[in-house]
Structure formats: structure tokens, C-alpha cells
Design a protein around this motif. Structure first.
Motif, PDB file in Angstrom:
ATOM      1  N   THR A  21       0.830  -1.214   0.000  1.00 20.38           N
ATOM      2  CA  THR A  21       0.000   0.000   0.000  1.00 20.38           C
ATOM      3  C   THR A  21       0.863   1.262   0.000  1.00 20.38           C
ATOM      4  OG1 THR A  21      -1.726  -1.224   1.141  1.00 20.38           O
ATOM      5  CG2 THR A  21      -1.886   1.171   1.230  1.00 20.38           C
ATOM      6  N   ARG A  97     -17.703   1.146   5.797  1.00 21.23           N
ATOM      7  CA  ARG A  97     -17.183   0.028   5.008  1.00 21.23           C
ATOM      8  C   ARG A  97     -17.914  -0.093   3.659  1.00 21.23           C
ATOM      9  NH1 ARG A  97     -16.284  -4.578   9.742  1.00 21.23           N
ATOM     10  NH2 ARG A  97     -14.202  -3.842  10.286  1.00 21.23           N
ATOM     11  N   ALA A 247     -12.562  -2.300   1.858  1.00 17.61           N
ATOM     12  CA  ALA A 247     -11.870  -1.268   2.642  1.00 17.61           C
ATOM     13  C   ALA A 247     -12.694  -0.822   3.838  1.00 17.61           C
ATOM     14  CB  ALA A 247     -11.624  -0.058   1.744  1.00 17.61           C
ATOM     15  N   ALA A 260      -8.430  -2.084   6.537  1.00 21.01           N
ATOM     16  CA  ALA A 260      -9.282  -3.005   5.786  1.00 21.01           C
ATOM     17  C   ALA A 260     -10.258  -3.710   6.727  1.00 21.01           C
ATOM     18  CB  ALA A 260      -8.395  -4.036   5.094  1.00 21.01           C
ATOM     19  N   ALA A 278      -7.664  -4.458  -0.345  1.00 23.53           N
ATOM     20  CA  ALA A 278      -8.500  -3.909   0.728  1.00 23.53           C
ATOM     21  C   ALA A 278      -7.792  -2.756   1.440  1.00 23.53           C
ATOM     22  CB  ALA A 278      -8.860  -5.016   1.721  1.00 23.53           C
ATOM     23  N   LEU A 279      -6.503  -2.926   1.727  1.00 30.71           N
ATOM     24  CA  LEU A 279      -5.792  -1.829   2.404  1.00 30.71           C
ATOM     25  C   LEU A 279      -5.527  -0.679   1.427  1.00 30.71           C
ATOM     26  CD1 LEU A 279      -4.752  -0.982   5.188  1.00 30.71           C
ATOM     27  CD2 LEU A 279      -2.496  -1.831   4.541  1.00 30.71           C
ATOM     28  N   ARG A 281      -7.537   0.202  -0.991  1.00 33.37           N
ATOM     29  CA  ARG A 281      -8.795   0.955  -1.083  1.00 33.37           C
ATOM     30  C   ARG A 281      -9.047   1.767   0.203  1.00 33.37           C
ATOM     31  NH1 ARG A 281     -13.431  -2.961  -3.568  1.00 33.37           N
ATOM     32  NH2 ARG A 281     -13.904  -1.563  -5.286  1.00 33.37           N
ATOM     33  N   SER A 282      -8.553   1.257   1.339  1.00 27.55           N
ATOM     34  CA  SER A 282      -8.663   2.034   2.586  1.00 27.55           C
ATOM     35  C   SER A 282      -7.792   3.284   2.476  1.00 27.55           C
ATOM     36  CB  SER A 282      -8.218   1.204   3.807  1.00 27.55           C
ATOM     37  OG  SER A 282      -8.840  -0.049   3.819  1.00 27.55           O
TER      38      SER A 282
END
Ligand code: NAD
Length: 338
Positions: A21, A97, A247, A260, A278-279, A281-282
Motif C-alpha cells: 500500500t 465500510r 476497505a 481493511a 483492501a488496504l 482501497r482504505s
């Protein structure tokens, strides 16, 4: 000017998805000054005699924003979840979320686009558990307060209004838990009156689970109490490709921690196969929070491209690439978009 961000790589797959990330964030061309704290959870307990040392909380209070990877919590024994403690101590009351379909992923439904707003500080996570040894009985307090309910419900309605994203669905168990879930539902109904342009409905949690696996496209903003929100977000993750792609953000009035939905995934840790989406997108949500919408958009476009071309995907979503290779390819794409 560099953004000072507290970076918590966590454990399990945490350090791998964090490195990926950071690589992707730096490809946007923005400057970051990472204030990194590697010891959280079990390793911090060993080193500092507490799983959540004060210097980590102080760091987030100073930088106001953190990017956090998952941390393992011992099951049925051991220390209290540092994830829950962090949210409570920093009063990060809104757990946001988004669960959105990605192009190219084979999932049971297309075009799922919903956001779960989970109350993040009370309910069954209040930490009030007692054990009566004499009678061998354990109790858990599911505290719901008016203040706690109002702020998450307001947050959800404001989001729905600003983003043109309705209906707002409040999820509860007020038929049985008349005082706790009942209060949450009553407050949501009061707010519905304050937001006449936002359509509103409610569902009992068991029905909601069934509705989501039959007709998820009917839902856009779901607001609920802590435990229901936790369970529903893993369910919704399953609808859009799994835990590897969903995310999250923990938002309070003063601080924000981006992480995430997934956990530390000990079954795949250290193998360079975890999906960092996921991270990433976070982190994209973090950029929006910082006002860097162009950079966030560049990540979003690059991700959609990578998924639609099924290019360098990880095994959980049908590819063969490692965590590193996924991030390297994404970073190349982002460099084109910025
Ligand atoms: P998990 O989310 O870690 O894993 C569930 C399943 O999803 C596993 O099969 C795992 O391999 C897979 N998975 C998860 N993330 C993935 C990714 N990025 N790429 C590919 N596959 C992925 O849930 P769990 O196994 O129930 O929990 C493991 C630990 O994580 C527990 O100690 C739990 O308390 C902790 N946890 C931490 C957080 C957090 O730090 N916020 C959140 C949830 C769970």
C-alpha cells in the motif's frame, strides 16, 4: 508539504499488505512522512507490557490520521482486542465500510454498491463482561446510548444525502431487544424525519442477512450497531469478491484510522500471496479524507483497470501474482493516471 501519517503495519499479513500500500501511495507523487510503529498487539505486550502502548495513541493524536493493518487478537483468552481499544480510546465512532463490485471479478451478483455504517464504540463491544464462577454464568452488556446512536445515524444520513445514496436501511433486532435495539431503531426513525429527501426503511438482522444474499442491489446505506455491522460487513465482502477487496475507515470528530475489513489471516501470512486491494482501497479513502481526490481517483481507476484486464491479480480473486507483483503493476498504472 508532506503528509505526516501514523503507519501501523500490524502482524500476520499486515506488514506485506502495508508495504504494498505504501508503494502504491507513493506512486501518486504525493509526499508522505510515515511515523511507523511496528509493535502493536502480541509483540507490544512482550516489549512494553501492554498490547496498545500509549506512544501509539499519542502518535495518532499528533498526526490525526493513521493507516493501520490488521492485528491478531487471541480467541477466547488473552488480551482485549487492540483494534476495539483503539476505536474506543480515540472515539472513532463511525466505521465506514464500502462494499462495491470490481469489474472482471466473478461474483454471484453484479453492480453491488453499498456502504455499511457500523457503530464502533459500544453495543456488545463495550467490554463489560462478567463471569460468576459460583453459578458458572457469563454476562455481556450490550450498551446502547442515545448519544452513541445519534452520531452514527446522523453520519449515515448525512453521507446518504451528500452522495445521493439511498435508501438508508437501519438494521436491528428490536422485536426481541426492545430497549437496546429498540432505542437504536427509534432514533433512526426520528432522523428519517430530519432528512425528508433520503428514503428510509428498516430490517430485522436475520431478514437482512437473507435479503443481502438474494437482492443486494436493493441496498445502498446500511446503519447498524457494532456486532451486527461487523458480521454484515464480512457477509457483504463475500458478495463483492471476498475480504481481500473491502476497505474501511474508522472516523471520529478528531481522528481517523483507515484499515481493511479483513483480519491478520494467519493461514496465508508470510507467503506473499495476500491481496493488498483492501488496504489500498482504505488508503484511497484516506486520500479523500485528506482532500487529495485526484490521487484517490488515480488509484481507483488503476485498480479497476487491473481487475478488468485480470492483470497481476492475487490467488483469492483468481490470479497468480504475489502481493508485491500486484502492487508493482498497480504503481505503474497509477504513474500513468496522475
Ligand atoms: P481474517 O479476515 O484474518 O481471515 C478470514 C479468511 O479470509 C482467511 O481464510 C484469510 O486467508 C482470508 N483473507 C483475509 N484477508 C485476506 C487478504 N487480504 N487476501 C487474501 N485472503 C484474505 O479473519 P479471521 O481468520 O477470523 O481472523 C484472524 C485474526 O485477525 C484474529 O486474531 C482476529 O481477531 C483478527 N482480526 C483483526 C482485525 C483488525 O485488525 N481490524 C479484523 C478482523 C479480525
Amino acid at each position: 508539504m508532506a503528509y505526516r501519517i501514523t503507519l501501523l503495519p500490524g502482524d500476520g499479513i499486515g506488514p506485506e499488505v502495508t508495504a504494498a500500500t505504501v508503494r502504491v501511495l507513493e506512486a501518486t507523487g504525493l509526499d508522505f512522512e510515515w511515523v511507523e510503529h511496528a509493535d502493536l498487539g502480541a509483540s507490544a505486550l512482550e516489549k512494553y507490557d501492554t498490547p496498545l502502548p500509549d506512544h501509539i495513541l499519542d502518535s495518532i493524536r499528533k498526526t490525526r490520521v493513521a493507516l493501520k493493518a490488521p492485528v491478531t487478537t487471541p480467541v477466547a483468552t488473552g488480551f482485549k482486542s487492540v483494534n476495539v481499544q483503539l476505536r474506543q480510546k480515540l472515539d472513532l465512532y463511525a466505521n465506514v465500510r464500502p462494499c462495491r463490485s470490481l469489474p472482471g471479478l466473478k461474483t454471484p451478483f453484479k453492480d453491488v454498491d453499498l456502504v455499511i455504517f457500523r457503530e464502533n464504540t459500544e453495543g456488545l463491544y463495550s467490554g463489560m463482561e462478567t463471569y460468576d464462577e459460583r453459578h458458572d454464568i457469563a454476562d455481556s452488556v450490550a450498551r446502547i446510548s442515545r448519544k452513541g446512536s445519534e452520531r452514527i445515524i446522523r453520519f449515515c444520513f448525512e453521507y446518504a444525502q451528500t452522495h445521493g445514496c439511498d435508501p438508508v436501511t437501519v438494521v436491528h433486532k428490536a422485536n426481541i431487544l426492545k430497549l437496546t435495539s429498540g432505542m437504536f431503531l427509534t432514533i433512526a426513525r426520528e432522523f428519517a424525519g430530519e432528512f425528508p429527501h433520503v428514503t428510509f426503511n428498516d430490517r430485522i438482522i436475520d431478514n437482512m442477512c437473507m435479503q443481502l444474499v438474494v437482492n443486494p442491489q436493493a441496498y445502498r446505506c446500511i446503519v447498524t450497531t457494532n456486532l451486527f455491522g461487523d458480521i454484515l460487513s464480512d457477509l457483504a465482502a463475500g458478495l463483492v469478491g471476498g475480504l481481500g477487496v473491502v476497505a474501511g475507515a474508522n472516523i471520529g470528530d478528531d481522528y481517523a484510522v483507515f484499515e481493511a475489513v479483513h483480519g491478520s489471516a494467519p493461514d496465508i501470512a508470510g507467503k506473499n500471496i495476500a491481496n493488498p486491494t483492501a488496504l489500498i482501497r482504505s488508503a484511497e479513502m484516506m486520500l479523500v479524507h485528506l482532500g487529495e481526490t485526484e490521487a484517490a481517483l488515480a488509484i481507483s481507476r488503476a485498480l479497476r483497470e487491473q481487475y478488468s484486464e485480470k492483470d497481476h491479480l492475487t490467488a483469492d480473486v483468481g490470479g497468480k501474482a504475489g502481493t508485491d507483483a500486484f502492487a508493482d503493476r498497480l504503481a505503474e498504472r497509477i504513474a500513468i493516471h496522475v
